[in-house]
Design a protein around this motif. Structure first.
Motif, PDB file in Angstrom:
ATOM      1  N   PRO A 162       0.821  -1.212   0.000  1.00 49.44           N
ATOM      2  CA  PRO A 162       0.000   0.000   0.000  1.00 49.44           C
ATOM      3  C   PRO A 162       0.857   1.266   0.000  1.00 49.44           C
ATOM      4  O   PRO A 162       1.951   1.282   0.572  1.00 49.44           O
ATOM      5  N   ASP A 163       0.349   2.307  -0.612  1.00 47.28           N
ATOM      6  CA  ASP A 163       1.076   3.564  -0.753  1.00 47.28           C
ATOM      7  C   ASP A 163       0.867   4.434   0.488  1.00 47.28           C
ATOM      8  O   ASP A 163       0.198   5.469   0.445  1.00 47.28           O
ATOM      9  N   VAL A 164       1.460   3.990   1.605  1.00 53.88           N
ATOM     10  CA  VAL A 164       1.318   4.692   2.886  1.00 53.88           C
ATOM     11  C   VAL A 164       2.674   4.736   3.586  1.00 53.88           C
ATOM     12  O   VAL A 164       3.571   3.944   3.260  1.00 53.88           O
ATOM     13  N   PRO A 165       2.833   5.612   4.558  1.00 56.84           N
ATOM     14  CA  PRO A 165       4.047   5.573   5.369  1.00 56.84           C
ATOM     15  C   PRO A 165       4.173   4.231   6.090  1.00 56.84           C
ATOM     16  O   PRO A 165       3.167   3.561   6.368  1.00 56.84           O
ATOM     17  N   TRP A 166       5.403   3.841   6.408  1.00 52.85           N
ATOM     18  CA  TRP A 166       5.664   2.562   7.056  1.00 52.85           C
ATOM     19  C   TRP A 166       4.798   2.362   8.295  1.00 52.85           C
ATOM     20  O   TRP A 166       4.262   1.284   8.530  1.00 52.85           O
ATOM     21  N   GLU A 167       4.642   3.407   9.080  1.00 61.43           N
ATOM     22  CA  GLU A 167       3.917   3.314  10.348  1.00 61.43           C
ATOM     23  C   GLU A 167       2.436   3.007  10.144  1.00 61.43           C
ATOM     24  O   GLU A 167       1.756   2.554  11.066  1.00 61.43           O
ATOM     25  N   GLU A 168       1.917   3.250   8.953  1.00 58.44           N
ATOM     26  CA  GLU A 168       0.497   3.040   8.703  1.00 58.44           C
ATOM     27  C   GLU A 168       0.178   1.676   8.098  1.00 58.44           C
ATOM     28  O   GLU A 168      -0.992   1.338   7.918  1.00 58.44           O
ATOM     29  N   LEU A 169       1.195   0.884   7.788  1.00 62.67           N
ATOM     30  CA  LEU A 169       0.931  -0.478   7.308  1.00 62.67           C
ATOM     31  C   LEU A 169       0.253  -1.286   8.409  1.00 62.67           C
ATOM     32  O   LEU A 169       0.646  -1.219   9.582  1.00 62.67           O
ATOM     33  N   GLN A 170      -0.746  -2.075   8.038  1.00 61.95           N
ATOM     34  CA  GLN A 170      -1.473  -2.880   9.015  1.00 61.95           C
ATOM     35  C   GLN A 170      -0.812  -4.224   9.293  1.00 61.95           C
ATOM     36  O   GLN A 170      -1.124  -4.880  10.282  1.00 61.95           O
ATOM     37  N   GLY A 171       0.100  -4.633   8.415  1.00 62.99           N
ATOM     38  CA  GLY A 171       0.771  -5.915   8.579  1.00 62.99           C
ATOM     39  C   GLY A 171       1.020  -6.551   7.219  1.00 62.99           C
ATOM     40  O   GLY A 171       0.994  -5.876   6.190  1.00 62.99           O
ATOM     41  N   VAL A 172       1.238  -7.862   7.228  1.00 61.70           N
ATOM     42  CA  VAL A 172       1.509  -8.620   6.005  1.00 61.70           C
ATOM     43  C   VAL A 172       0.523  -9.777   5.926  1.00 61.70           C
ATOM     44  O   VAL A 172       0.305 -10.478   6.924  1.00 61.70           O
ATOM     45  N   ARG A 173      -0.069  -9.954   4.755  1.00 60.61           N
ATOM     46  CA  ARG A 173      -0.974 -11.082   4.549  1.00 60.61           C
ATOM     47  C   ARG A 173      -0.497 -11.932   3.378  1.00 60.61           C
ATOM     48  O   ARG A 173      -0.101 -11.405   2.342  1.00 60.61           O
ATOM     49  N   VAL A 174      -0.552 -13.247   3.569  1.00 57.71           N
ATOM     50  CA  VAL A 174      -0.314 -14.181   2.475  1.00 57.71           C
ATOM     51  C   VAL A 174      -1.628 -14.325   1.718  1.00 57.71           C
ATOM     52  O   VAL A 174      -2.673 -14.606   2.326  1.00 57.71           O
ATOM     53  N   THR A 175      -1.596 -14.118   0.418  1.00 54.22           N
ATOM     54  CA  THR A 175      -2.822 -14.017  -0.372  1.00 54.22           C
ATOM     55  C   THR A 175      -2.760 -14.891  -1.618  1.00 54.22           C
ATOM     56  O   THR A 175      -1.700 -15.372  -2.008  1.00 54.22           O
ATOM     57  N   ARG A 176      -3.902 -15.048  -2.249  1.00 52.90           N
ATOM     58  CA  ARG A 176      -3.980 -15.596  -3.596  1.00 52.90           C
ATOM     59  C   ARG A 176      -4.245 -14.443  -4.563  1.00 52.90           C
ATOM     60  O   ARG A 176      -4.649 -13.351  -4.150  1.00 52.90           O
ATOM     61  N   LEU A 177      -4.009 -14.709  -5.841  1.00 55.02           N
ATOM     62  CA  LEU A 177      -4.332 -13.713  -6.848  1.00 55.02           C
ATOM     63  C   LEU A 177      -5.848 -13.573  -6.977  1.00 55.02           C
ATOM     64  O   LEU A 177      -6.571 -14.575  -7.055  1.00 55.02           O
ATOM     65  N   GLY A 178      -6.319 -12.344  -7.000  1.00 56.43           N
ATOM     66  CA  GLY A 178      -7.710 -12.105  -7.358  1.00 56.43           C
ATOM     67  C   GLY A 178      -7.844 -12.050  -8.872  1.00 56.43           C
ATOM     68  O   GLY A 178      -6.930 -12.412  -9.616  1.00 56.43           O
ATOM     69  N   HIS A 179      -8.980 -11.578  -9.338  1.00 60.41           N
ATOM     70  CA  HIS A 179      -9.205 -11.455 -10.777  1.00 60.41           C
ATOM     71  C   HIS A 179      -9.931 -10.150 -11.065  1.00 60.41           C
ATOM     72  O   HIS A 179     -10.822  -9.742 -10.318  1.00 60.41           O
ATOM     73  N   ARG A 180      -9.546  -9.517 -12.156  1.00 61.20           N
ATOM     74  CA  ARG A 180     -10.178  -8.264 -12.554  1.00 61.20           C
ATOM     75  C   ARG A 180     -11.398  -8.525 -13.435  1.00 61.20           C
ATOM     76  O   ARG A 180     -11.512  -9.559 -14.093  1.00 61.20           O
ATOM     77  N   GLU A 181     -12.299  -7.549 -13.450  1.00 58.90           N
ATOM     78  CA  GLU A 181     -13.366  -7.546 -14.441  1.00 58.90           C
ATOM     79  C   GLU A 181     -12.762  -7.226 -15.807  1.00 58.90           C
ATOM     80  O   GLU A 181     -11.575  -6.886 -15.916  1.00 58.90           O
ATOM     81  N   CYS A 182     -13.556  -7.337 -16.846  1.00 60.00           N
ATOM     82  CA  CYS A 182     -13.058  -7.034 -18.188  1.00 60.00           C
ATOM     83  C   CYS A 182     -12.528  -5.607 -18.257  1.00 60.00           C
ATOM     84  O   CYS A 182     -13.057  -4.697 -17.606  1.00 60.00           O
TER      85      CYS A 182
END
Length: 259
Positions: A162-182
């Protein structure tokens, strides 16, 4: 540890500079990047002409080719000493979900993995604040983790910050790829010579973007870390496809569904 840094935004990209500065002291760094923006180049290699390497005053090297060219040449001939890993980025914008199909940032990382090196692709989910230093610090944290990580063959980490200062990061999540609409439709325009031209339309929004996806994680302020595997075989479909091939007519005795 020798680390190869590359990207797809070009050798003068502020994200690449921030990555280089943010990783000082982690290992010996070499930078080999395209001489211009190659966003959307995917895994293309330049095979129809020789490539030119230029060394810049800051020690960075540029190549008049694609991100894949840069990593391929860096690992296979530009340097006498081998590399231990590849880091690609920091991309100027997100590489979420289906973006990775087109991404030169991800392609540079996957080329490193094809050549036997652990690799990370890192992108900033840019909302106009350009906190590249946050993304660089995330990469440093990942590289300095003392726990060993084995993702298996043909696998890389795709990281979106995320485009935020380091102090504002909520943490780290292991994720899967989502999918975009057309994607949005192509945008027509007329060039100064009166000929019709087209801009490729903007990417679609996240259609599959719920909990567990990379889209959801960054929207909630978390760093998204996704293991990406470049084996494109749809293994679940092999049985169904074998049954379908067994029903073909006209080549009796010539096909082998057990191959």
């Amino acid at each position: 540890m020798r680390i190869l840094l590359s990207n797809d935004d070009g050798v003068h990209s502020p994200g690449l500079v921030a990555l280089y500065e943010g990783l000082q002291g982690v290992g010996e760094l070499e930078v080999v990047a395209p001489d211009r923006d190659h966003s959307g180049a995917s895994n293309s290699l330049t095979l129809n002409r020789p490539l030119t390497v230029e060394t810049h005053p800051n020690g960075f090297h540029s190549i008049d080719g694609t991100p894949t060219d840069c990593v391929h040449l860096a690992v296979n001939g530009l340097f006498d000493q081998p590399f231990d890993r590849v880091v690609s980025g920091i991309n100027t914008h997100a590489n979420l979900g289906d973006d990775i199909i087109y991404s030169g940032t991800v392609a540079a990382a996957t080329e490193g993995r094809h050549l036997g090196l652990p690799a990370i692709a890192v992108s900033l989910v840019n909302d106009g604040h350009f906190h590249y230093e946050t993304a660089a610090r995330v990469v440093r944290m990942l590289l300095e983790n003392r726990l060993a990580l084995s993702l298996g063959p043909r696998s890389i980490l795709n990281v979106n910050v995320p485009d935020v200062p380091w102090e504002e990061l909520q943490g780290v999540r292991v994720t899967r790829l989502g999918h975009r609409e057309c994607a949005e439709g192509a945008v027509p325009m007329t060039c100064p010579r009166g000929k019709k031209r087209y801009w490729i339309g903007a990417a679609g929004q996240g259609g599959d973007a719920g909990p567990g996806t990379d889209f959801h994680a960054v929207r909630e302020g978390y760093v998204s870390v996704t293991p990406v595997h470049t084996d494109m075989t749809r293994h679940e479909a092999l049985g169904t496809l074998r049954d379908w091939v067994d029903g073909l007519t006209g080549l009796e005795g010539h096909h082998d569904s057990d191959a």
